[in-house]
Design a protein around this motif. Structure first.
Motif, PDB file in Angstrom:
ATOM      1  N   LYS A   5       6.389  -3.485   6.773  1.00 26.37           N
ATOM      2  CA  LYS A   5       6.193  -2.138   7.297  1.00 26.37           C
ATOM      3  C   LYS A   5       6.847  -2.065   8.665  1.00 26.37           C
ATOM      4  CE  LYS A   5       3.562  -0.745  10.112  1.00 26.37           C
ATOM      5  NZ  LYS A   5       2.109  -0.454  10.140  1.00 26.37           N
TER       6      LYS A   5
ATOM      7  N   LEU B  23       0.840  -1.221   0.105  1.00 28.06           N
ATOM      8  CA  LEU B  23       1.892  -0.228  -0.074  1.00 28.06           C
ATOM      9  C   LEU B  23       1.822   0.317  -1.489  1.00 28.06           C
ATOM     10  CD1 LEU B  23       4.503   0.964   1.316  1.00 28.06           C
ATOM     11  CD2 LEU B  23       5.768  -0.817   0.100  1.00 28.06           C
TER      12      LEU B  23
ATOM     13  N   GLU C 195       2.059   4.015   2.868  1.00 27.57           N
ATOM     14  CA  GLU C 195       1.542   2.796   3.471  1.00 27.57           C
ATOM     15  C   GLU C 195       0.042   2.943   3.678  1.00 27.57           C
ATOM     16  OE1 GLU C 195       1.291  -0.036   7.380  1.00 27.57           O
ATOM     17  OE2 GLU C 195       2.668   1.662   7.460  1.00 27.57           O
TER      18      GLU C 195
ATOM     19  N   ASN D 101      -1.182  -3.426   8.524  1.00 30.87           N
ATOM     20  CA  ASN D 101      -0.858  -3.109   7.129  1.00 30.87           C
ATOM     21  C   ASN D 101      -1.899  -3.694   6.177  1.00 30.87           C
ATOM     22  OD1 ASN D 101       0.647  -4.191   4.413  1.00 30.87           O
ATOM     23  ND2 ASN D 101       1.272  -2.138   5.001  1.00 30.87           N
TER      24      ASN D 101
END
Length: 275
Positions: free
Chosen positions: A60, A169, A142, A166
């Protein structure tokens, strides 16, 4: 006698986040001093990557705003996306796990897929070179989530230390018309629980999505992690970072009518145990 101030420890910071992600799912306070610079922040991220029992399948890319960008000499940050946390975007509602006791947000993003292995020793990339290594652009979401509730409240260096905030995804379909279009054509809208809360295009990010890819190529290679064929680069939140909670639903509507829907659920404890 005055006690010497505690120093930032990349190893200890990494271990605390790994433990929280793999067991309790919560980390109420930051584990020690904040990182002093980009080198230490990415050292913590690398230490955590080395402990996590999964392979990196992408990265990301997030925006570093001013005044941090000027202070750090970088306007982007990156964090790993692990293979078991990537889900396909379908016509159905995708279930997206989050750390319910931590921080969670939804981000509509454009994903660039890597066409071939990047040279391991190449750490400097131009925009045209970055464009040439992109195979296609896809719609994406995301899932930004961390067991530390204040992950975004203390600046980008803190964000970097926990995988760049993160937690997965969602990869939607390819958008064939976009790859050679200027950033203002890369448009999407964000809805949470049916309410439109953001609409924008990628021109708001300096250099657009290709600049995000260029930065990821350079940063990852400099850390001994050059990008590989098939990796997915989530290029940045187009309409912003929108905080969500378990039980809420989100939909991202992209140009050409592409849409991805997801529902957020509290994973509580991650499905993996740290090794």
């Amino acid at each position: 006698m005055t006690k010497a101030p505690e120093e930032f420890s990349p190893k200890a910071t990494a271990e605390a986040f790994i433990e929280a992600r793999a067991s309790s799912g919560t980390l109420p306070t930051y584990p020690g001093p904040f990182p002093p610079d980009l080198t230490d922040a990415y050292a913590a991220q690398d230490a955590a990557i080395n402990q996590w029992p999964d392979e990196i399948a992408g990265w990301k890319v997030g925006r570093i705003p001013e005044p941090f960008a000027g202070q750090l000499g970088a306007d982007r940050l990156i964090g790993p996306i692990f293979s078991q946390l990537i889900k396909p975007g379908t016509d159905d509602v995708v279930q997206a796990g989050i750390y319910g006791a931590g921080f969670a947000a939804v981000e509509g993003e454009f994903i660039l897929e890597i066409a071939e292995d990047a040279p391991a020793d190449k750490t400097e990339w131009s925009l045209s070179e970055a464009r040439d290594i992109a195979a296609r652009v896809c719609a994406g979401i995301e899932i930004a989530s961390s067991p530390f509730p204040a992950i975004n409240d203390h600046g980008p260096l803190v964000t970097i230390t926990d995988f760049g905030n993160n937690y997965g995804l969602i990869k939607g379909p390819e958008i064939r018309t976009l790859l050679d279009m200027p950033p203002d054509y890369w448009e999407c809208e964000t809805y949470v629980d049916g309410e439109k809360i953001g609409a924008a295009n990628a021109a708001g990010m300096p250099g657009g999505p290709i600049e995000s890819l260029r930065y990821a190529l350079s940063n990852a290679a400099a850390r001994g992690r050059p990008l590989k064929k098939g990796m997915l680069i989530s290029t940045g939140a187009v309409t912003g970072v929108h905080q969500v909670h378990a039980g809420q639903h989100a939909e991202i509507r992209f140009v050409t009518g592409v849409s991805i829907r997801c529902a957020f659920e509290d994973n509580g404890i991650h499905q993996h145990a740290a090794e």
